[in-house]
Structure formats: structure tokens, C-alpha cells
Design an enzyme around this catalytic site. Structure first.
Site, PDB file in Angstrom:
ATOM      1  N   LYS A   1     -28.271  54.250  -0.697  1.00  9.53           N
ATOM      2  CA  LYS A   1     -28.919  53.527  -1.801  1.00  9.53           C
ATOM      3  C   LYS A   1     -28.653  52.039  -1.661  1.00  9.53           C
ATOM      4  O   LYS A   1     -27.514  51.670  -1.419  1.00  9.53           O
ATOM      5  CB  LYS A   1     -28.333  54.059  -3.109  1.00  9.53           C
ATOM      6  CG  LYS A   1     -28.772  53.329  -4.347  1.00  9.53           C
ATOM      7  CD  LYS A   1     -27.963  53.782  -5.524  1.00  9.53           C
ATOM      8  CE  LYS A   1     -28.380  52.928  -6.710  1.00  9.53           C
ATOM      9  NZ  LYS A   1     -27.510  53.109  -7.836  1.00  9.53           N
TER      10      LYS A   1
ATOM     11  N   SER B   1     -34.591  50.613  -8.705  1.00 12.83           N
ATOM     12  CA  SER B   1     -35.439  49.936  -9.683  1.00 12.83           C
ATOM     13  C   SER B   1     -36.157  48.709  -9.124  1.00 12.83           C
ATOM     14  O   SER B   1     -37.333  48.491  -9.406  1.00 12.83           O
ATOM     15  CB  SER B   1     -34.587  49.539 -10.890  1.00 12.83           C
ATOM     16  OG  SER B   1     -33.481  48.752 -10.486  1.00 12.83           O
TER      17      SER B   1
ATOM     18  N   LYS C   1     -23.444  53.230  -0.970  1.00 16.14           N
ATOM     19  CA  LYS C   1     -24.150  52.475  -2.001  1.00 16.14           C
ATOM     20  C   LYS C   1     -23.816  51.001  -1.814  1.00 16.14           C
ATOM     21  O   LYS C   1     -22.651  50.607  -1.853  1.00 16.14           O
ATOM     22  CB  LYS C   1     -23.707  52.952  -3.383  1.00 16.14           C
ATOM     23  CG  LYS C   1     -24.317  52.137  -4.518  1.00 16.14           C
ATOM     24  CD  LYS C   1     -23.996  52.736  -5.874  1.00 16.14           C
ATOM     25  CE  LYS C   1     -24.502  51.849  -6.988  1.00 16.14           C
ATOM     26  NZ  LYS C   1     -24.232  52.431  -8.317  1.00 16.14           N
TER      27      LYS C   1
END
Ligand code: PBG
Ligand code: ZN
Length: 341
Positions: free
Chosen positions: A266, A292, A213
Site C-alpha cells: 500500500k 484514497s 505500507k
């Protein structure tokens, strides 16, 4: 055999031919739909930067979960907006925590839906960081501190945070969460969570680790949706540097050694090379999170009439699939499933 014998356009001539030779197919089975659950009843609060995404109270979230499932999307991932935040993330691990309540209701009302629980502390901490914050160096040794005056005067404490993450995971699994998905990026959290789950008798609860991440500007709209922006500093001391793909492989390897059942990269589109490298190197189910900001950029351009929304939506998901992700967490899960119908 070169041109004119070889003509690659032969197989592109009709829709039927193109479909026959299609190398990458999207199906709704691959999608996971993220949801944001908040206190109250009948609440459907729009997230400004994410058209079509809402903060939902448990009753509304159950309705939405039913719709998601009926569209053929097998799973949702739950994020919580607690009614209060503190310095030990009580809302994350409390038995009546908001995600715990939603999980119980969804298990009861939509039993076939796979429930993922995002395990992190930032939404539940008053300072908005993903672990315990200690002021440094003045108050080292103090349990936890109020937000420090100066940005550099603090540390996100790794090992002490593991206990809270493990406690959160056990609480979520006991409430009906099927898959534990830690997103905090503390070292050793997968091992700590696996041990805690096993000790609690939850030996069959899998862990999907947000293994690689990256500290990313693409999380901006999420922090509005989940009310989880850090109150000072940033997440660069725990999330990864976007420059580092070798380190990403080490992160994934470490999580696999600690017992991760599935791994995640991610964000997705800015890190397609990391997805492809992980696919090449590891045999576990591989997920990618179209975050997002990726979603918001497409929506904003489409609202301006600058791109064809549905077409770019499908192309973005296809690129993530082609890079090698078999599971895609995406705010487009419902809309894409409708198109794939
Ligand atoms: C919590 C968490 C974040 C996201 C998923 N889990 C935000 C962050 O790390 O700041 C981002 C998801 C998105 O942007 O859609 N740690
Ligand atoms: Zn977090």
C-alpha cells in the site's frame, strides 16, 4: 521469426481475438470495498475529496453493505469514526466501539459478506498517531502525554502500542470481523495479534497484514474521510520510506514469520514494482490497496473532462492485478463490479 512472418497485430484485429488472448482478467471476487462508519442514525455525510464516498451511520452502512454484496463484491473493510478520541484509543477496542457495532449489524443482516477490520489506533487517538505517544525526553516514563509543544519532542512507542492493537483485534473478531487487518506498522504487531487471538480462542481468524505500507502523500483524502490526520509531526518514523524495496521485502518476511495469513502492499499504483517483487518472492495471497489519493486523482481529472473516468478506473485496477495482486482494496469496487457485471 521476424516481420513480415510475425505480425503481432494479427491477434489484435477484433474484439473476439483480443478477448481470447487476454492475459489478465478482472473479476469482482478480487475486490474489497472500504467503508467509513460513524455514530448516529440516517447519516450519509459526503467526503469532499472522495466523490461517492460517505461517512455512514451503522444503519446506512448496512444498506450499503447489502448493495456491495449484491454486486458480487465479496468483502468490505471497515474504518471507524468514534464519537470521542483519547490517548489510549478507547474507541478502537471498546465493546460498543463504532466498528464493533457495525460488524454485529452487518453479520446479522448480510451474513455472506466477508468483514475485514482495519486495526489501527490513529482514528481513535486524540493526537491522530497510529500508536501511543510519549513526550521525550523530559517526560519519559510518564504514561502518555498531551501533544508535545515541539514537533521533535515525542516518540511513538512501539511495544506499549502492541497491547492496544492486540486488544482491538480480539474485540473486533468477537464482534464478527472475519479478517483482522493491522495497518499501524508497529514492529511485532502481527505476532502480538496472533497470540492474543489464539489466547482468546479465535484460532481461525486470519490476519491480512498491511506488511509494506509506505509513508505516502496519497493518504490525504482518507485522513479527511476517517478524521485521522496526525495533530503534529508525520508517520515517517513507523511507515516505510518510499525509496526502499529491499526493506519492504524484510517487512513482509517479518510479518509472515509472525503469522500473517495474507500480505498487503500500500499504496498500489505508485508501488507496482513492490507488488511484483512480493508476488515473485512470497507464496501468500497478496493484496494491494488502491488508496484514497489514487482514487481522488482519477476522479478529479475525470470531473475536469481530462480523462475518461471508467476507462482509467478499469486500467488502474488492471495494472494492479497484472503486477500480481490477487486482492484489491479499492473505492472503485462497486463501480468496477457494475461495469464487469
Ligand atoms: C490507518 C490507515 C490509513 C489508510 C488505511 N489505514 C491512513 C494512514 O496511514 O495515514 C489509508 C487508506 C487510504 O488512503 O485510502 N493507519
Ligand atoms: Zn493509523
Amino acid at each position: 521469426m521476424a516481420f513480415p512472418v510475425t505480425r503481432l497485430r494479427r491477434l489484435r484485429r477484433t474484439a473476439e481475438l483480443r478477448n481470447l488472448v487476454c492475459e489478465t482478467r478482472l473479476t469482482p471476487d478480487a475486490f474489497v470495498y472500504p467503508m467509513f462508519v460513524c455514530p448516529g442514525e440516517g447519516v450519509r455525510k459526503a467526503v469532499g475529496s472522495m466523490p461517492g464516498v460517505f461517512n455512514l451511520s451503522v444503519d446506512e452502512a448496512v444498506k450499503e453493505a447489502r448493495e456491495v454484496h449484491s454486486l458480487g463484491v465479496p468483502s468490505v473493510i471497515l474504518f471507524g469514526l468514534p464519537d470521542k478520541k483519547d490517548e489510549v484509543a478507547t474507541g478502537a477496542w471498546a465493546e460498543d466501539g463504532i466498528v464493533q457495532q457495525a460488524a454485529r449489524a452487518m453479520k446479522r443482516e448480510v451474513p455472506g459478506l466477508l468483514l475485514m477490520g482495519d486495526v489501527c489506533l490513529c482514528e481513535y487517538m486524540s493526537h491522530g498517531h497510529c500508536g501511543i505517544v510519549k513526550s521525550a525526553p523530559q517526560s519519559l516514563g510518564a504514561a502518555v502525554a498531551a501533544p508535545p509543544a515541539v514537533k521533535t519532542d515525542y516518540e511513538i512507542v512501539n511495544d506499549a502500542s502492541l497491547e492496544l492493537l492486540a486488544r482491538t483485534s480480539v474485540s473486533l473478531a468477537n464482534a464478527g470481523i472475519d479478517i483482522i487487518a493491522p495497518s499501524d506498522m508497529m514492529d511485532g504487531r502481527v505476532g502480538a495479534i496472533r497470540r492474543a487471538l489464539d489466547d482468546a480462542g479465535l484460532i481461525n481468524t486470519p490476519i491480512l497484514s498491511y506488511a509494506a505500507k509506505f509513508a505516502s502523500g496519497y493518504y490525504g483524502p482518507f485522513r479527511e474521510a476517517a478524521d485521522s490526520a496526525p495533530q503534529f509531526g508525520d508517520r515517517r518514523s513507523y511507515q516505510m520510506d518510499g525509496a526502499n524495496i529491499h526493506e519492504a521485502m524484510r517487512e513482509i518476511e517479518a510479518d509472515i514469520e509472525e503469522g500473517a495469513d495474507m500480505i498487503m502492499v500500500k499504496p498500489a499504483m505508485p508501488y507496482l514494482d513492490v507488488i511484483a517483487a512480493a508476488r515473485e518472492r512470497f507464496e501468500l495471497p497478496l493484496a494491494a490497496y488502491q488508496v484514497s489519493g489514487e482514487f481522488a486523482m482519477i476522479e478529479a481529472a475525470a470531473q475536469n473532462g481530462w480523462i475518461e473516468r471508467d476507462r482509467v478506473m478499469m486500467e488502474s485496477l488492471l495494472s494492479i492485478r497484472r503486477a500480481g495482486a490477487s486482492i484489491i482494496l479499492t473505492y472503485y469496487a462497486k463501480d468496477a463490479a457494475k461495469l464487469l457485471g
